[in-house]
Design an enzyme around this catalytic site. Sequence first.
Site, PDB file in Angstrom:
ATOM      1  N   TYR A 150       0.838  -1.191   0.000  1.00 13.61           N
ATOM      2  CA  TYR A 150       0.000   0.000   0.000  1.00 13.61           C
ATOM      3  C   TYR A 150       0.873   1.241   0.000  1.00 13.61           C
ATOM      4  CZ  TYR A 150      -3.528  -3.349   1.433  1.00 13.61           C
ATOM      5  OH  TYR A 150      -4.360  -4.424   1.493  1.00 13.61           O
ATOM      6  N   GLU A 164     -25.817   4.249  15.708  1.00 15.43           N
ATOM      7  CA  GLU A 164     -25.925   4.434  14.266  1.00 15.43           C
ATOM      8  C   GLU A 164     -26.325   5.855  13.869  1.00 15.43           C
ATOM      9  OE1 GLU A 164     -28.406   1.242  12.900  1.00 15.43           O
ATOM     10  OE2 GLU A 164     -26.829  -0.237  13.239  1.00 15.43           O
TER      11      GLU A 164
END
Length: 106
Positions: free
Chosen positions: A14, A83
């Site tokens: 990466y 949430e």
Amino acid sequence: GYGCEAEVIFNHMYRVVDNDAEMVTVLEKVAADYYVETPPYLIAEDFSWYQQEIPGMFFFLGIRDEAKGYTYPLHSGKMKFDEVNLLLGIQTYVNLIAGLNENRGG
């Protein structure tokens, strides 16, 4: 000292996540009430592959809530979060897009 030898091969899977400066500036403005700059992190993140094609920005959405016991990290089996925090993340993206369009005269 013991006559040992070793060969080390670094496999760089990466690349560095390098946030687009314009996007960071706009984010600081549109999220001024809750934006917190963090020190750089040494993490592996495949998001950097996208940034090789188009400008991008990687940021964290804070969801920690010690009062509710939501203190476990992302990849923990014990992780929980409210949430409702996702709504702030969505609104942040909407505000970021609008701010970038305004910044670019669009």
